[in-house]
Design an enzyme around this catalytic site. Structure first.
Site, PDB file in Angstrom:
ATOM      1  N   ASP A  62     -68.232   7.738 -51.927  1.00  0.00           N
ATOM      2  CA  ASP A  62     -68.258   7.774 -53.390  1.00  0.00           C
ATOM      3  C   ASP A  62     -67.917   6.376 -53.908  1.00  0.00           C
ATOM      4  OD1 ASP A  62     -68.248   8.647 -56.008  1.00  0.00           O
ATOM      5  OD2 ASP A  62     -66.144   9.217 -55.970  1.00  0.00           O
ATOM      6  N   THR A  95     -72.067   6.355 -59.797  1.00  0.00           N
ATOM      7  CA  THR A  95     -71.075   5.275 -59.739  1.00  0.00           C
ATOM      8  C   THR A  95     -71.548   4.131 -58.840  1.00  0.00           C
ATOM      9  OG1 THR A  95     -69.944   6.537 -58.015  1.00  0.00           O
ATOM     10  CG2 THR A  95     -69.054   6.687 -60.220  1.00  0.00           C
ATOM     11  N   THR A  96     -72.342   4.456 -57.816  1.00  0.00           N
ATOM     12  CA  THR A  96     -72.864   3.412 -56.923  1.00  0.00           C
ATOM     13  C   THR A  96     -74.064   2.724 -57.579  1.00  0.00           C
ATOM     14  OG1 THR A  96     -72.186   4.761 -55.051  1.00  0.00           O
ATOM     15  CG2 THR A  96     -73.663   2.950 -54.572  1.00  0.00           C
ATOM     16  N   ASP A 395     -67.854  15.561 -58.773  1.00  0.00           N
ATOM     17  CA  ASP A 395     -69.168  15.003 -59.125  1.00  0.00           C
ATOM     18  C   ASP A 395     -70.149  16.117 -59.466  1.00  0.00           C
ATOM     19  OD1 ASP A 395     -68.179  12.544 -58.715  1.00  0.00           O
ATOM     20  OD2 ASP A 395     -69.343  12.043 -56.940  1.00  0.00           O
TER      21      ASP A 395
END
Length: 559
Positions: A62, A95-96, A395
């Site tokens: 994550d 988020t990445t 998530d």
């Protein structure tokens, strides 16, 4: 005047050189952060093992969880990490992607900085590209029926297929959809509010199998009843009273001294205390409750009166847990026992039960009718596994919440980015002036996401990207992308690889706005004092001698 001109020119060139140097440093720092988590994008991504500050180990892919543990010195790198946190708080996913995209946007801007383009020009082009990109998203988005569980399940599954828990199939997606649909509240006009933080509690209990995890139709708390031998541990259809006040003798706010003249006065004082507690308990028992829960203390005497009446009691409960119980069973938290009313009693719970897991006791208030709060009970082999499952579940719940808020879908697997890129390339030919080139570069930067996906699948990147660009030429085949598991170029609708509209739009906005912000920084000024080398402490400094002039400058101390 002619004499001073060269000096002015020299100053200006020095300033420009200093600005360019800062831009280069910022871009390099941003690229370094992007490179750290680039390999964690997609279903075939790598995991990272991190040593946290407490000496513990975190194994995750994550983006936000990885960057949270990093301790970077460069301010630009720190602001990149903030992006990931913002994305996680706003939409909970992507988020990445947001870091990879922001890094790429800065990378393509470097060529223009070297050619002495002004950062404002680049930022203007990027902002225009962002507006056009969001317009493309609106055009290719597909509406979805939130009441169709199959579609919702497919969507949440495709969003968490990049996570570690994707190997457990539908389990996490099921838990996420059950939890978010339970706590969703209709605000009218087709808007649903889902408060994950307040009303969904994730309880991790090591032991058992992951398949034993479930969403409780109610609340679970890590507490036992006050007097286990005397109070009931299982009550069907309990009447629940929730309190926010102590059931013990009131102590004064300040230190109180009582002076007693006679021996009998001491007994009178004790009797007053007893009567006060008995009076409070009588007021509560008037409503015939089966379970009394308070956030504060509960004295032995109150415990005696309650257990004598066959009432179970739990004390020192967290405020947040009390709010969840109120939402689940329909009770109202009361601050003073004398203000209790029949409408404050919670009657919607079907069962109160105390169970033992390992060495600890847990109280369950479950089988509630239309609960607006719930607990997700996670079971698993180890703490590390449970922590990772919890991160993935957060998530998944965020994705489910986004769909309930804005039921629109976009293709996953890099298809959205390729469509946006192709549309922007077409539009760049109609843009006039110097902004055309940065605009075109922004269009190319969007291809970083499908390119990274292809890299992480172990594909031939150049061949795959050429094929994809051919399919997306002239802004056609908007739903064609890479299946991250097999590496095939397929239609995303057929493979049910989808993304939430909210996540994609937020990713683009955050990444481009952050890139613009970093590009407009031309100087970094440190306000931190440098540590003095050993041996040059205050003792080594020369003593200063005050003069008469200094005495006048000193501030007078007021009398």
């Amino acid at each position: 005047m002619a004499l001073h001109a060269p000096v002015l020119v020299l100053k200006d060139s020095l300033k420009r050189e200093s600005g360019a140097r800062v831009h280069h440093a910022n871009i390099q720092a941003a690229k370094a952060v992007a490179d750290i988590i680039r390999t964690t994008l997609g279903p075939r991504s790598m995991l990272k093992m991190l040593l946290d500050a407490g000496g513990g180990i975190v194994v995750t892919n994550d983006g936000n969880a990885i960057l949270r543990e990093l301790d970077l010195a460069h301010p630009a790198a720190k602001s990149m990490i903030e992006l990931s946190r913002t994305q996680d708080e706003e939409v909970g996913d992507g988020t990445t992607s947001v870091i990879v995209l922001a890094g790429e946007m800065l990378h393509v801007a470097q060529a223009f900085i070297d050619k002495n383009y002004h950062p404002t020009v680049i930022c203007r082009a990027y902002t225009k590209a962002l507006e056009d990109a969001v317009a493309v998203l609106d055009k290719i988005a597909m509406s979805v029926d939130v009441n169709d569980r199959g579609t919702m399940l497919g969507l949440v599954k495709s969003c968490i297929s990049t996570k570690f828990t994707s190997q457990f199939g539908d389990l996490i997606a099921d838990l996420a959809i059950d939890a978010t649909t339970t706590v969703g509240v209709d605000l009218g006009q087709g808007i649903r509010e889902v408060d994950i933080k307040k009303y969904i509690k994730v309880e991790k209990v090591p032991g058992g199998q992951l398949e034993d995890s479930n969403v409780l139709k109610g609340v679970m708390i890590n507490k036992d009843v006050v007097a286990p031998g005397k109070m009931r541990r299982k009550i069907v259809n309990p009447r629940i009273i929730l309190l926010d006040c102590p059931l013990e003798y009131k102590k004064g706010e300040n230190q109180t001294n009582a002076e007693l003249m006679k021996e009998e006065d001491w007994e009178v004082l004790l009797k007053m205390e007893e009567e006060y507690i008995e009076n409070i308990c009588a007021q509560i028992l008037k409503f015939k409750p089966d379970l009394v829960i308070t956030e504060k203390g509960l004295s032995d005497l109150a415990c005696h009166f309650l257990s004598k009446a066959g009432v179970s009691a739990i004390r020192r409960l967290r405020k947040t847990d009390n709010n969840r119980i109120a939402k689940a069973c329909g009770a109202t938290i009361v601050n003073r026992p004398e203000e209790l009313q029949e409408s404050d009693v919670g009657t919607r719970a079907g069962l109160f039960e105390v169970k033992k897991f390992g060495d600890e006791f847990f109280s369950f208030i479950v089988d509630c009718k239309e609960p607006k709060a719930c607990t997700v009970l996670l079971r698993g082999a180890s703490k590390d596994l449970l922590n990772e499952v919890e991160r993935n579940l957060q998530d998944a719940m965020s994705v489910a919440r986004n769909i309930l808020k804005n039921p629109k879908l976009l293709p996953g697997g890099g298809a959205t980015e390729l469509t946006v890129s192709a549309s922007l390339k077409q539009k760049s030919s109609s843009i006039e002036g110097i902004e055309k080139w940065p605009y075109e570069a922004a269009a190319l930067a969007f291809e970083a996401i499908p390119r990274t996906l292809a890299q992480n699948c172990g594909l031939n990147v150049i061949r795959t990207m050429t094929q994809l660009q051919g399919k997306h030429a002239n802004a056609e085949n908007a739903w064609v992308g890479i299946d991250g598991s097999t590496g095939e170029i397929v239609d995303m609708k057929d493979r049910k690889i989808w993304d939430s509209y909210n996540v994609k739009a937020q990713t683009f906005k955050t990444a481009i706005e952050a890139a613009c912000m970093l590009l407009r920084i031309d100087d970094i000024v440190s306000g931190i004092k440098k540590k003095q080398p050993p041996g040059s402490g205050p003792s080594q400094q020369k003593p200063t001698i005050e003069t008469e002039g200094d005495a006048d400058n000193e501030q007078m101390i007021p009398e």
